[in-house]
Design an enzyme around this catalytic site. Sequence first.
Site, PDB file in Angstrom:
ATOM      1  N   HIS A   1      41.975  27.007  57.444  1.00 12.51           N
ATOM      2  CA  HIS A   1      43.777  26.989  57.888  1.00 12.51           C
ATOM      3  C   HIS A   1      44.056  25.856  57.165  1.00 12.51           C
ATOM      4  O   HIS A   1      43.538  24.701  56.844  1.00 12.51           O
ATOM      5  CB  HIS A   1      43.709  26.808  59.312  1.00 12.51           C
ATOM      6  CG  HIS A   1      45.192  26.715  59.640  1.00 12.51           C
ATOM      7  ND1 HIS A   1      46.006  28.053  59.738  1.00 12.51           N
ATOM      8  CD2 HIS A   1      45.876  25.649  59.958  1.00 12.51           C
ATOM      9  CE1 HIS A   1      47.130  27.529  60.100  1.00 12.51           C
ATOM     10  NE2 HIS A   1      47.176  26.076  60.337  1.00 12.51           N
TER      11      HIS A   1
ATOM     12  N   LYS B   1      45.520  43.128  29.726  1.00  9.68           N
ATOM     13  CA  LYS B   1      46.369  43.494  30.913  1.00  9.68           C
ATOM     14  C   LYS B   1      46.451  42.275  31.909  1.00  9.68           C
ATOM     15  O   LYS B   1      47.580  41.953  32.116  1.00  9.68           O
ATOM     16  CB  LYS B   1      45.969  44.639  31.647  1.00  9.68           C
ATOM     17  CG  LYS B   1      46.533  44.854  32.952  1.00  9.68           C
ATOM     18  CD  LYS B   1      45.803  45.818  33.783  1.00  9.68           C
ATOM     19  CE  LYS B   1      44.665  44.998  34.279  1.00  9.68           C
ATOM     20  NZ  LYS B   1      43.588  45.682  35.239  1.00  9.68           N
TER      21      LYS B   1
ATOM     22  N   TYR C   1      46.026  53.018  38.717  1.00  5.61           N
ATOM     23  CA  TYR C   1      46.026  51.512  38.337  1.00  5.61           C
ATOM     24  C   TYR C   1      47.165  51.173  37.161  1.00  5.61           C
ATOM     25  O   TYR C   1      47.699  50.341  37.476  1.00  5.61           O
ATOM     26  CB  TYR C   1      44.553  51.414  38.039  1.00  5.61           C
ATOM     27  CG  TYR C   1      43.474  51.437  38.874  1.00  5.61           C
ATOM     28  CD1 TYR C   1      42.937  50.004  39.176  1.00  5.61           C
ATOM     29  CD2 TYR C   1      42.848  52.317  39.504  1.00  5.61           C
ATOM     30  CE1 TYR C   1      41.926  49.983  40.175  1.00  5.61           C
ATOM     31  CE2 TYR C   1      41.927  52.320  40.499  1.00  5.61           C
ATOM     32  CZ  TYR C   1      41.112  51.172  40.525  1.00  5.61           C
ATOM     33  OH  TYR C   1      40.303  50.798  41.382  1.00  5.61           O
TER      34      TYR C   1
ATOM     35  N   CYS D   1      41.512  45.817  30.493  1.00  2.12           N
ATOM     36  CA  CYS D   1      41.597  44.883  31.655  1.00  2.12           C
ATOM     37  C   CYS D   1      41.844  43.437  31.133  1.00  2.12           C
ATOM     38  O   CYS D   1      42.768  42.633  31.909  1.00  2.12           O
ATOM     39  CB  CYS D   1      40.065  44.561  32.302  1.00  2.12           C
ATOM     40  SG  CYS D   1      39.303  46.025  32.268  1.00  2.12           S
TER      41      CYS D   1
ATOM     42  N   GLU E   1      42.348  33.819  56.284  1.00  3.52           N
ATOM     43  CA  GLU E   1      41.851  33.526  57.565  1.00  3.52           C
ATOM     44  C   GLU E   1      42.086  34.804  58.334  1.00  3.52           C
ATOM     45  O   GLU E   1      41.903  34.930  59.576  1.00  3.52           O
ATOM     46  CB  GLU E   1      42.559  32.187  58.131  1.00  3.52           C
ATOM     47  CG  GLU E   1      43.920  32.238  58.349  1.00  3.52           C
ATOM     48  CD  GLU E   1      44.496  30.722  58.830  1.00  3.52           C
ATOM     49  OE1 GLU E   1      44.137  30.552  60.047  1.00  3.52           O
ATOM     50  OE2 GLU E   1      45.333  30.178  58.171  1.00  3.52           O
TER      51      GLU E   1
ATOM     52  N   GLU F   1      50.387  48.876  37.465  1.00  3.42           N
ATOM     53  CA  GLU F   1      50.250  47.551  37.044  1.00  3.42           C
ATOM     54  C   GLU F   1      51.162  47.094  35.834  1.00  3.42           C
ATOM     55  O   GLU F   1      51.528  46.158  36.136  1.00  3.42           O
ATOM     56  CB  GLU F   1      48.670  47.365  36.411  1.00  3.42           C
ATOM     57  CG  GLU F   1      47.654  47.217  37.682  1.00  3.42           C
ATOM     58  CD  GLU F   1      45.991  47.316  36.974  1.00  3.42           C
ATOM     59  OE1 GLU F   1      45.326  46.900  37.627  1.00  3.42           O
ATOM     60  OE2 GLU F   1      45.945  47.801  35.873  1.00  3.42           O
TER      61      GLU F   1
ATOM     62  N   CYS G   1      37.912  47.434  27.588  1.00  2.59           N
ATOM     63  CA  CYS G   1      38.386  46.632  28.585  1.00  2.59           C
ATOM     64  C   CYS G   1      38.511  45.274  27.890  1.00  2.59           C
ATOM     65  O   CYS G   1      39.858  44.828  28.443  1.00  2.59           O
ATOM     66  CB  CYS G   1      36.925  46.102  29.415  1.00  2.59           C
ATOM     67  SG  CYS G   1      37.375  44.877  30.787  1.00  2.59           S
TER      68      CYS G   1
END
Length: 459
Positions: free
Chosen positions: A436, A49, A178, A46, A441, A182, A41
Amino acid sequence: MPDVDLFVIGAGSGGVRAARIAAGYGASVMIAEEYRVGGTCVIRGCVPKKLLVYASRFADEFEDALGYGWSVGKPSFDWPRLIANKDREIARLEMAYTTNLERAKVAIVKSRAEIIDADTVRLVSDGTTVRAKHILIATGAAPSLGKEIEGCEHVISSNEAFHLTELPNRILIQGGGYIAVEFAGIFNGLGSQVTLVYRGDNILRGFDDDLRAHLRAEMERRGIRIITKQIVEAIEQVDHGLCVELSGHDEVVVDQVMFATGRRPNVKGLGLETAGVKLGMTGGIEVDAYSQTSVPNIYAIGDVTDRIALTPVAIREGHAFADTVFGNRPTKVDHTNVPTAVFSEPECGVIGLTEAQACRELARVDIYKSSFRPMKATLAGRDARTFMKLVVDGSTDRVVGCHIVGPDAGEMIQLIGIAVKMKATKADFDAVMAVHPTAAEELVTMREKAVSHVRQAAE
């Protein structure tokens, strides 16, 4: 007497967490790492990346600025500078991991480690043996390039992609998970011509079908060529690059070929057979709910167990192991409703059941979904759409799945994960006041059911 209370093989995120927590309980701990502290990682997964993902998104920012009144000169990109800066940050993180282990009084050994028997480990670097009351295997997983094909020597994995000396003008990526999607977004955003080849009918197998279709459409809108139901059959070096032959007899000429065809538990050469540690059907180490293997004092966590291959899961498993074995607090990890993000472009955030899974498991399923143009895209003139979907148990009104494609999907799904984990209902979502103007939302303003599924009772 054992030399240490705990010997950890693998200093990735899970192993480091287990070592630190165990040491905090007063255990004597030694951890062995044959590559770099931090594991996949931090070093080649991760973290680097995500840094490359950030870099790839600036092209859109420069382009969109004009619609908001900004005039910028023609931007230029420097791949070697990006990689050098990335490497400096990774080195800093590795030092931070090492420092935290040292502060916890964990002994760090830079060596490959092999299990000799149920309570003995050998350090390959010098042949030293260490006796341990408990052994924890946290060696993660490694890229699998699949069956050997003609020209496979020209293929790189994600490991090598982080260290390319130059940005390829044209790249073909094989895979649909993934890592494949990616890196397709990364190279596309940085200016490469990208071809993505996947053997299945659509990318991101196992994800919700609507999410898969939406992401694919958005990726293709950005110029990524996606070829499904084919695989790479052979690769040949030619004068103007690499000629890739596909199973459909198409040929694609590129400068670089990357395979992201899955990862396999890193169990080779650990001495598991000698110790009597059983492996599962998929090659991962078999463990119980407390991460205990078939050998009582040997445990395993993270990707090497082939449960859920995500860094936060490995960290949680490592912590739970230490609590259980050294903290006198037996702890099981709940592997249900784990939120996750795919840092594609646009990115995805998901948790819980897909529509198809819900229909198989529940008597009644209500689907709510929305697709809209993000507000930022209006003045920018960008043709992009965000997608959101809620999967609801029609019998209890509980939200059992959430699927998002769009900017900040990863950030949103982390917070939505709390609601889903707490078994919030659609009525609970509806009762929340909208913020908002935001994209999020939409998750609390969807009122009309897109579809309802009712499973017929067996006669």
